[in-house]
Design a protein around this motif. Structure first.
Motif, PDB file in Angstrom:
ATOM      1  N   PHE A   1      36.966 -50.457 -34.493  1.00  0.00           N
ATOM      2  CA  PHE A   1      36.797 -48.995 -34.804  1.00  0.00           C
ATOM      3  C   PHE A   1      37.495 -48.477 -36.119  1.00  0.00           C
ATOM      4  N   ARG A   2      38.899 -48.854 -35.881  1.00  0.00           N
ATOM      5  CA  ARG A   2      39.574 -48.362 -37.097  1.00  0.00           C
ATOM      6  C   ARG A   2      39.376 -48.932 -38.371  1.00  0.00           C
ATOM      7  N   GLY A   3      38.896 -50.209 -38.210  1.00  0.00           N
ATOM      8  CA  GLY A   3      38.531 -51.015 -39.646  1.00  0.00           C
ATOM      9  C   GLY A   3      37.347 -50.479 -39.997  1.00  0.00           C
ATOM     10  N   GLN A   4      36.433 -49.679 -39.185  1.00  0.00           N
ATOM     11  CA  GLN A   4      35.449 -48.878 -39.795  1.00  0.00           C
ATOM     12  C   GLN A   4      35.806 -47.738 -40.811  1.00  0.00           C
ATOM     13  N   LEU A   5      36.841 -47.078 -40.407  1.00  0.00           N
ATOM     14  CA  LEU A   5      37.335 -46.069 -41.120  1.00  0.00           C
ATOM     15  C   LEU A   5      37.711 -46.606 -42.640  1.00  0.00           C
ATOM     16  N   ASN A   6      38.341 -47.702 -42.507  1.00  0.00           N
ATOM     17  CA  ASN A   6      38.922 -48.320 -43.941  1.00  0.00           C
ATOM     18  C   ASN A   6      37.799 -48.376 -44.989  1.00  0.00           C
ATOM     19  N   SER A   7      36.552 -48.577 -44.487  1.00  0.00           N
ATOM     20  CA  SER A   7      35.444 -48.579 -45.471  1.00  0.00           C
ATOM     21  C   SER A   7      34.192 -47.817 -45.383  1.00  0.00           C
ATOM     22  N   HIS A   8      34.618 -46.747 -44.550  1.00  0.00           N
ATOM     23  CA  HIS A   8      33.428 -45.582 -44.240  1.00  0.00           C
ATOM     24  C   HIS A   8      33.334 -44.834 -45.367  1.00  0.00           C
ATOM     25  N   PRO A   9      32.027 -44.698 -46.070  1.00  0.00           N
ATOM     26  CA  PRO A   9      31.599 -43.935 -47.327  1.00  0.00           C
ATOM     27  C   PRO A   9      32.197 -42.573 -47.105  1.00  0.00           C
ATOM     28  N   ARG A  10      32.509 -42.088 -48.347  1.00  0.00           N
ATOM     29  CA  ARG A  10      33.362 -40.856 -48.549  1.00  0.00           C
ATOM     30  C   ARG A  10      32.782 -39.879 -49.832  1.00  0.00           C
ATOM     31  N   THR A  11      32.854 -38.691 -49.445  1.00  0.00           N
ATOM     32  CA  THR A  11      32.538 -37.741 -50.810  1.00  0.00           C
ATOM     33  C   THR A  11      33.620 -38.195 -51.837  1.00  0.00           C
ATOM     34  N   ALA A  12      33.397 -37.581 -53.049  1.00  0.00           N
ATOM     35  CA  ALA A  12      34.419 -37.738 -54.123  1.00  0.00           C
ATOM     36  C   ALA A  12      35.592 -36.889 -53.766  1.00  0.00           C
ATOM     37  N   GLN A  13      35.623 -36.069 -52.713  1.00  0.00           N
ATOM     38  CA  GLN A  13      36.853 -35.436 -52.389  1.00  0.00           C
ATOM     39  C   GLN A  13      37.594 -36.017 -51.190  1.00  0.00           C
ATOM     40  N   GLY A  14      36.825 -37.073 -50.752  1.00  0.00           N
ATOM     41  CA  GLY A  14      37.367 -37.811 -49.589  1.00  0.00           C
ATOM     42  C   GLY A  14      37.060 -37.563 -48.323  1.00  0.00           C
ATOM     43  N   GLN A  15      35.990 -36.643 -48.006  1.00  0.00           N
ATOM     44  CA  GLN A  15      35.469 -36.456 -46.655  1.00  0.00           C
ATOM     45  C   GLN A  15      34.615 -37.727 -46.242  1.00  0.00           C
ATOM     46  N   PHE A  16      34.869 -38.050 -44.998  1.00  0.00           N
ATOM     47  CA  PHE A  16      33.821 -39.316 -44.441  1.00  0.00           C
ATOM     48  C   PHE A  16      32.391 -38.623 -44.298  1.00  0.00           C
ATOM     49  N   TRP A  17      31.225 -39.384 -44.875  1.00  0.00           N
ATOM     50  CA  TRP A  17      30.001 -39.025 -44.449  1.00  0.00           C
ATOM     51  C   TRP A  17      29.924 -39.054 -43.101  1.00  0.00           C
ATOM     52  N   HIS A  18      28.789 -38.240 -42.541  1.00  0.00           N
ATOM     53  CA  HIS A  18      28.506 -38.308 -41.102  1.00  0.00           C
ATOM     54  C   HIS A  18      27.932 -39.400 -40.768  1.00  0.00           C
ATOM     55  N   LYS A  19      27.074 -39.836 -41.687  1.00  0.00           N
ATOM     56  CA  LYS A  19      26.445 -40.947 -41.268  1.00  0.00           C
ATOM     57  C   LYS A  19      26.206 -41.576 -42.804  1.00  0.00           C
ATOM     58  N   LEU A  20      25.890 -42.976 -42.679  1.00  0.00           N
ATOM     59  CA  LEU A  20      25.420 -43.632 -44.020  1.00  0.00           C
ATOM     60  C   LEU A  20      23.908 -43.215 -44.410  1.00  0.00           C
ATOM     61  N   LYS A  21      23.118 -42.612 -43.582  1.00  0.00           N
ATOM     62  CA  LYS A  21      21.809 -42.218 -43.994  1.00  0.00           C
ATOM     63  C   LYS A  21      21.955 -40.741 -44.298  1.00  0.00           C
ATOM     64  N   TYR A  22      22.973 -40.314 -44.381  1.00  0.00           N
ATOM     65  CA  TYR A  22      23.196 -38.644 -44.884  1.00  0.00           C
ATOM     66  C   TYR A  22      24.234 -38.622 -45.863  1.00  0.00           C
ATOM     67  N   PRO A  23      23.941 -39.324 -47.077  1.00  0.00           N
ATOM     68  CA  PRO A  23      25.022 -39.445 -48.130  1.00  0.00           C
ATOM     69  C   PRO A  23      25.708 -38.305 -48.531  1.00  0.00           C
ATOM     70  N   ASN A  24      26.952 -38.189 -48.614  1.00  0.00           N
ATOM     71  CA  ASN A  24      27.722 -36.980 -49.116  1.00  0.00           C
ATOM     72  C   ASN A  24      27.775 -35.928 -48.266  1.00  0.00           C
ATOM     73  N   GLN A  25      27.037 -36.139 -46.951  1.00  0.00           N
ATOM     74  CA  GLN A  25      27.044 -34.885 -45.871  1.00  0.00           C
ATOM     75  C   GLN A  25      28.378 -34.899 -44.817  1.00  0.00           C
ATOM     76  N   GLY A  26      29.258 -33.995 -44.863  1.00  0.00           N
ATOM     77  CA  GLY A  26      30.094 -33.781 -43.730  1.00  0.00           C
ATOM     78  C   GLY A  26      29.670 -32.795 -42.819  1.00  0.00           C
ATOM     79  N   TRP A  27      29.691 -33.160 -41.594  1.00  0.00           N
ATOM     80  CA  TRP A  27      29.325 -32.189 -40.419  1.00  0.00           C
ATOM     81  C   TRP A  27      30.459 -32.112 -39.511  1.00  0.00           C
ATOM     82  N   LEU A  28      30.272 -30.535 -39.122  1.00  0.00           N
ATOM     83  CA  LEU A  28      31.548 -30.533 -38.023  1.00  0.00           C
ATOM     84  C   LEU A  28      31.689 -31.403 -37.215  1.00  0.00           C
ATOM     85  N   ASP A  29      30.395 -31.734 -36.641  1.00  0.00           N
ATOM     86  CA  ASP A  29      30.557 -32.690 -35.180  1.00  0.00           C
ATOM     87  C   ASP A  29      31.425 -33.972 -35.687  1.00  0.00           C
ATOM     88  N   GLY A  30      31.286 -34.371 -36.705  1.00  0.00           N
ATOM     89  CA  GLY A  30      31.977 -35.590 -37.229  1.00  0.00           C
ATOM     90  C   GLY A  30      33.527 -35.715 -37.085  1.00  0.00           C
TER      91      GLY A  30
END
Length: 393
Positions: A128-157
């Motif tokens: 799981f920690r390894g996932q965070l190393n390559s998890h996609p992010r916005t240009a500001q550095g926010q993790f995307w909630h899901k790969l299929k929702y590009p550039n979206q950050g949700w409070l849930d995440g």
């Protein structure tokens, strides 16, 4: 506290023959009796579920309070259903999907590793920690909630990913200042991009469900790309993530004060947003009293947990007792309206909305069109957590 612990232990012992005196024990025993949160779906297949992780978080606290080993055994059984002996995480989990939700079970991996020393739990946590190393992010550095929702950050995440991220760092990399800074950044970026400003319609001073940094989603606002409404459960996830994070992150770390400031900004506004008559919170907080809106049980329970824990741990001052009073009022509404005593002595749970997503319009009509469910684990687990805090009073 001693009387509280004794009541919990006695309740746990007698729960098979009578309704427990403790709502926390009753909620936990009822979920277990129904086989909820055990790492399996309705068809008996392994599933990595954030709902299960949420329940396990409550069962950890209940086990630590009562010493009732059945809770620990249930936690371990649930994780063993999704982790092979070699530590591989299975049951619908695929790192290439880059979804934050499954990581909510990560804190349970860490808990079991610390309790048992089982290497497979460490291996699973490393995955799981390894996932965070390559998890996609916005240009500001926010993790995307899901790969299929590009550039979206949700409070849930934030609830799904950051508690695990912080716990892993605390246990294995306590001096990794880059990681601590990254954790803090996830909270602050989410806050900055979703907080309602003074000119917002239906301004509550709270946080929208999410945002699209690319502004491509149909619901994205022109300014920051945020969604249209404040949804109670999304804000509930973020609120629980605030109080839980502050208990994990070292107070000496600069990020602690940053996250504390967010909590101290939000929580008085959460209290102010409660319905003055019932004490509960509306499903769509930005549209109180509107036709088809209703008081929703998962978000209300999450707020009770968050507010009471924040006061208990000194994260927010409550000199006049108004915050605790608000949480108590809400809890009393919860137990009077959404807790049901079943014939088999289990507890039934009502009025938790099944889902809330930003994959369509994200507007008021979307949220109120989603069905509620009986014994929905997202709400029942939140009630377990709220009950633990309430009974500590």
């Amino acid at each position: 506290m001693l009387a509280f612990l004794l009541a919990l232990v006695l309740s746990a012992v007698t729960s098979t023959v009578a309704r427990p005196q403790s709502y926390a024990v009753w909620a936990a025993d009822s979920a277990i009796a129904r086989g909820q949160g055990n790492g399996l779906d309705a068809n008996g297949k392994a599933i990595v579920s954030y709902e299960h992780g949420e329940l396990q978080w409550g069962l950890q606290q209940l086990y630590d309070l009562t010493g009732n080993k059945s809770y620990f055994s249930y936690i371990q059984k649930g994780i063993d259903n999704i982790v092979f002996p070699n530590g591989t995480v299975h049951g619908s989990y695929n790192v290439a999907d880059f979804v934050l939700d499954p990581l909510r079970t990560g804190p349970t991996f860490l808990y079991l590793y610390e309790k048992t020393g089982g290497v497979k739990y460490k291996v699973a946590a490393d995955i799981f920690r390894g996932q965070l190393n390559s998890h996609p992010r916005t240009a500001q550095g926010q993790f995307w909630h899901k790969l299929k929702y590009p550039n979206q950050g949700w409070l849930d995440g934030i609830y799904m990913g950051e508690i695990f991220y912080a716990q892993y760092t605390q246990i294995f990399e306590p001096n990794n200042l880059t990681a601590w800074s990254d954790v803090t950044s996830q909270y602050t970026l989410m806050f900055q991009n979703t907080i309602q400003n003074a000119t917002a319609p239906n301004n509550t001073g709270l946080m929208y469900h999410g945002y699209d940094f690319s502004h491509k989603a149909s619901w994205a606002s022109p300014d920051r790309g945020h969604s249209p409404e404040v949804w109670d459960r999304a804000l509930g996830w973020y609120s629980m993530a605030l109080v839980d994070m502050l208990a994990i992150m070292p107070a000496s770390n600069a990020g602690h004060s940053s996250i504390l400031k967010i909590l101290q900004t939000l929580f008085p506004k959460i209290v102010a947003a409660a319905d003055p008559t019932t004490g509960a919170w509306w499903l769509v907080i930005t549209q109180p009293g509107r036709a088809k809106n209703y008081f929703e049980s998962s978000g209300t329970s999450m707020f009770v947990y968050s507010l009471l824990k924040a006061v208990r741990l000194g994260y927010i001052a409550d000199a006049d007792g108004s915050i605790v009073a608000a949480a108590k009022k809400a809890f009393e509404y919860i137990t009077a309206n959404w807790v049901v005593s079943n014939a088999d002595m289990t507890m039934g749970w009502l009025n938790t909305v099944v889902v809330g997503s930003l994959d369509t319009t994200g507007d008021f009509n979307y949220y109120v069109s989603q069905p509620t469910d009986l014994n929905d684990l997202k709400g029942l687990a939140a009630f377990l957590l709220a009950s633990i805090e309430y009974e500590k009073l």
